[in-house]
Design a protein around this motif. Structure first.
Motif, PDB file in Angstrom:
ATOM      1  N   LEU A 125     -58.979  -2.415  20.586  1.00  0.00           N
ATOM      2  CA  LEU A 125     -58.523  -2.666  21.958  1.00  0.00           C
ATOM      3  C   LEU A 125     -58.591  -4.148  22.333  1.00  0.00           C
ATOM      4  O   LEU A 125     -57.973  -4.565  23.323  1.00  0.00           O
ATOM      5  N   THR A 126     -59.313  -4.943  21.554  1.00  0.00           N
ATOM      6  CA  THR A 126     -59.385  -6.385  21.818  1.00  0.00           C
ATOM      7  C   THR A 126     -58.221  -7.138  21.168  1.00  0.00           C
ATOM      8  O   THR A 126     -58.105  -8.356  21.347  1.00  0.00           O
ATOM      9  N   LEU A 127     -57.384  -6.412  20.417  1.00  0.00           N
ATOM     10  CA  LEU A 127     -56.230  -7.030  19.746  1.00  0.00           C
ATOM     11  C   LEU A 127     -54.966  -6.767  20.562  1.00  0.00           C
ATOM     12  O   LEU A 127     -55.010  -6.224  21.660  1.00  0.00           O
ATOM     13  N   ASN A 128     -53.815  -7.125  19.995  1.00  0.00           N
ATOM     14  CA  ASN A 128     -52.574  -7.011  20.762  1.00  0.00           C
ATOM     15  C   ASN A 128     -52.082  -5.565  20.846  1.00  0.00           C
ATOM     16  O   ASN A 128     -52.575  -4.671  20.151  1.00  0.00           O
ATOM     17  N   ARG A 129     -51.097  -5.346  21.696  1.00  0.00           N
ATOM     18  CA  ARG A 129     -50.642  -3.989  22.014  1.00  0.00           C
ATOM     19  C   ARG A 129     -50.061  -3.275  20.800  1.00  0.00           C
ATOM     20  O   ARG A 129     -50.304  -2.085  20.593  1.00  0.00           O
ATOM     21  N   LEU A 130     -49.293  -3.979  19.978  1.00  0.00           N
ATOM     22  CA  LEU A 130     -48.686  -3.342  18.811  1.00  0.00           C
ATOM     23  C   LEU A 130     -49.769  -2.820  17.863  1.00  0.00           C
ATOM     24  O   LEU A 130     -49.644  -1.713  17.326  1.00  0.00           O
ATOM     25  N   THR A 131     -50.816  -3.590  17.666  1.00  0.00           N
ATOM     26  CA  THR A 131     -51.904  -3.150  16.793  1.00  0.00           C
ATOM     27  C   THR A 131     -52.581  -1.910  17.361  1.00  0.00           C
ATOM     28  O   THR A 131     -52.956  -0.993  16.613  1.00  0.00           O
ATOM     29  N   ILE A 132     -52.729  -1.856  18.666  1.00  0.00           N
ATOM     30  CA  ILE A 132     -53.332  -0.684  19.313  1.00  0.00           C
ATOM     31  C   ILE A 132     -52.467   0.550  19.080  1.00  0.00           C
ATOM     32  O   ILE A 132     -52.973   1.633  18.746  1.00  0.00           O
ATOM     33  N   TYR A 133     -51.155   0.400  19.255  1.00  0.00           N
ATOM     34  CA  TYR A 133     -50.255   1.536  19.014  1.00  0.00           C
ATOM     35  C   TYR A 133     -50.358   2.027  17.574  1.00  0.00           C
ATOM     36  O   TYR A 133     -50.402   3.234  17.297  1.00  0.00           O
ATOM     37  N   LEU A 134     -50.391   1.079  16.631  1.00  0.00           N
ATOM     38  CA  LEU A 134     -50.467   1.451  15.219  1.00  0.00           C
ATOM     39  C   LEU A 134     -51.782   2.152  14.891  1.00  0.00           C
ATOM     40  O   LEU A 134     -51.842   2.975  13.974  1.00  0.00           O
ATOM     41  N   ALA A 135     -52.827   1.844  15.645  1.00  0.00           N
ATOM     42  CA  ALA A 135     -54.129   2.459  15.396  1.00  0.00           C
ATOM     43  C   ALA A 135     -54.075   3.976  15.564  1.00  0.00           C
ATOM     44  O   ALA A 135     -54.820   4.705  14.892  1.00  0.00           O
ATOM     45  N   PHE A 136     -53.213   4.470  16.436  1.00  0.00           N
ATOM     46  CA  PHE A 136     -53.090   5.917  16.606  1.00  0.00           C
ATOM     47  C   PHE A 136     -52.538   6.563  15.335  1.00  0.00           C
ATOM     48  O   PHE A 136     -52.942   7.671  14.972  1.00  0.00           O
ATOM     49  N   GLY A 137     -51.626   5.868  14.656  1.00  0.00           N
ATOM     50  CA  GLY A 137     -51.122   6.366  13.377  1.00  0.00           C
ATOM     51  C   GLY A 137     -52.219   6.450  12.340  1.00  0.00           C
ATOM     52  O   GLY A 137     -52.303   7.419  11.566  1.00  0.00           O
ATOM     53  N   ALA A 138     -53.099   5.449  12.324  1.00  0.00           N
ATOM     54  CA  ALA A 138     -54.228   5.448  11.392  1.00  0.00           C
ATOM     55  C   ALA A 138     -55.148   6.631  11.661  1.00  0.00           C
ATOM     56  O   ALA A 138     -55.632   7.292  10.729  1.00  0.00           O
ATOM     57  N   ALA A 139     -55.397   6.923  12.944  1.00  0.00           N
ATOM     58  CA  ALA A 139     -56.277   8.033  13.306  1.00  0.00           C
ATOM     59  C   ALA A 139     -55.685   9.371  12.869  1.00  0.00           C
ATOM     60  O   ALA A 139     -56.401  10.255  12.366  1.00  0.00           O
ATOM     61  N   ILE A 140     -54.380   9.534  13.035  1.00  0.00           N
ATOM     62  CA  ILE A 140     -53.715  10.785  12.632  1.00  0.00           C
ATOM     63  C   ILE A 140     -53.816  10.985  11.120  1.00  0.00           C
ATOM     64  O   ILE A 140     -54.151  12.075  10.639  1.00  0.00           O
TER      65      ILE A 140
END
Length: 305
Positions: A125-140
Motif C-alpha cells: 500500500l506504500t507503493l503506486n496504484r498499479l502495484t497495489i492492483y497487481l497485488a490482488f492477482g498475486a493473492a489469488i
C-alpha cells in the motif's frame, strides 16, 4: 556454555517455555529453517527490479520487495500445509511438519498466513496504484496453488505463475508501468519454476502415486527427466533473449553460462531418479537464480562505472 544453560532454563519456564515452543512450531510451519523457497522467489524478483531500474533500483522499493518476498513465502508455506494437512502425514519427507504431527491446530495455519499477508499488503500500500492492483492477482494465485494438485496434473504451472507474478509487480513499482518486455521475464521465470518444481515432485513421485496427488512429474511419466531437460533448454533460450532485449553484456552472458552448466549438473545427479538425488538437484536451482542475478548486477555496475 552459560548462555546455553540460561536459554535451556528459559525454555523450561512454565510460562515462557510453551510460548517458545509455539514460536518454534510457527517457524517450522513457515520454513524459516529452510530458506530455499525464499531464494527461488527472491532471485527473479531482484532480476526484475534491476532490469526495470537499469541497474539502480529504488532503495525503498527494494526493501519492500525483499521483505515482502520473505512474508509471502512464509504465508504460502502455511497455506500449503493447511491444504496438505491430510496428505503430509503419509509422505516421509513431510511427515514431521507441525500440522501433520498435530503440534499446532489446523486453524492456526490460515490465521498465521492471513497475518503475514496483511503485513505484506500493508507494505504494498506504500507503493503506486498499479502495484497495489497487481497485488490482488498475486493473492489469488497464492490461494489457488496449494489446492491445484487435487484437480490437475499442472500444479507446477500454478506455482510458476504465483512465483513469477512478482516480476510485473517489480516493474510496476519501479517504473509505474508493465512494459511487454516484463512478460518475457515473467515467462522465463515461469518455465524455470515449472522445471525445478517438477524435479521437486520427482522426489515425492512414488508416494504421490500411492495417495493420489497430481503433478507434472506424474503427468510426464517415464519422460519426466527428458521434459525437465526441455524446460531447461527453453529457460536457457529465454535467458538469452532477455540478454538481447535488455542489451546486457559479458557478465550477464557468463551468468547464463553458469546457469546452463548447473542445469547439466542437475541432470547428472538426478539421472537415476533416486528421490534424495532429485531433491539435491532441486536445491541446486538456488545457485541458478543467483548466478543470473549476479550477472545482471555486475553488467549494470560495470556499464555505469
Amino acid at each position: 556454555m552459560a548462555l546455553r544453560a540460561r536459554l535451556a532454563e528459559f525454555g523450561q519456564h512454565p510460562t515462557f517455555g510453551p510460548m517458545l515452543e509455539r514460536l518454534r512450531q510457527y517457524a517450522l510451519l513457515t520454513r524459516i529453517d529452510r530458506p530455499i523457497g525464499t531464494y527461488l522467489l527472491l532471485w527473479p524478483t531482484l532480476w526484475a527490479l534491476w532490469l526495470a531500474a537499469e541497474g539502480v533500483p529504488d532503495l525503498y522499493v527494494l526493501f519492500v520487495f525483499v521483505l515482502g518476498t520473505f512474508l509471502t513465502r512464509a504465508a504460502g508455506c502455511a497455506i500449503n500445509d493447511f491444504a496438505d494437512r491430510g496428505i503430509d502425514a503419509h509422505v516421509q519427507r513431510t511427515s514431521g511438519r507441525p500440522l501433520a504431527t498435530g503440534a499446532i491446530r489446523s486453524w492456526e495455519a490460515p490465521a498465521l498466513a492471513a497475518v503475514l499477508l496483511l503485513i505484506a499488503f500493508a507494505l504494498v500500500l506504500t507503493l503506486n496504484r498499479l502495484t497495489i492492483y497487481l497485488a490482488f492477482g498475486a493473492a489469488i494465485l497464492a490461494a489457488i496453488y496449494p489446492f491445484s494438485k487435487r484437480f490437475t496434473h499442472l500444479p507446477q504451472v500454478f506455482l510458476g505463475a504465483a512465483f513469477s507474478w512478482a516480476v510485473p509487480m517489480a516493474f510496476a513499482a519501479q517504473t509505474g508501468s508493465v512494459p511487454p518486455i516484463a512478460w518475457l521475464v515473467f515467462t522465463v521465470n515461469l518455465l524455470w519454476t515449472v522445471m525445478y518444481d517438477t524435479i521437486y515432485a520427482m522426489a515425492d513421485k512414488p508416494e504421490d502415486l500411492k495417495i493420489g496427488v497430481k503433478s507434472t512429474a506424474i503427468l510426464f511419466g517415464d519422460y519426466d527427466r527428458h521434459m525437465v531437460g526441455v524446460l531447461q533448454l527453453l529457460t536457457a533460450v529465454g535467458l538469452a533473449m532477455i540478454g538481447l532485449r535488455f542489451e546486457l553484456g559479458g557478465f550477464y552472458s557468463a551468468g547464463v553460462v553458469v546457469a546452463v552448466a548447473l542445469f547439466g549438473y542437475q541432470q547428472f545427479i538426478m539421472h537415476d531418479r533416486v528421490p534424495a538425488h532429485c531433491f539435491r538437484a532441486f536445491l541446486n536451482n538456488a545457485w541458478v537464480g543467483f548466478a543470473v542475478l549476479l550477472g545482471i548486477v555486475l553488467d549494470y555496475a560495470v556499464s555505469a562505472a
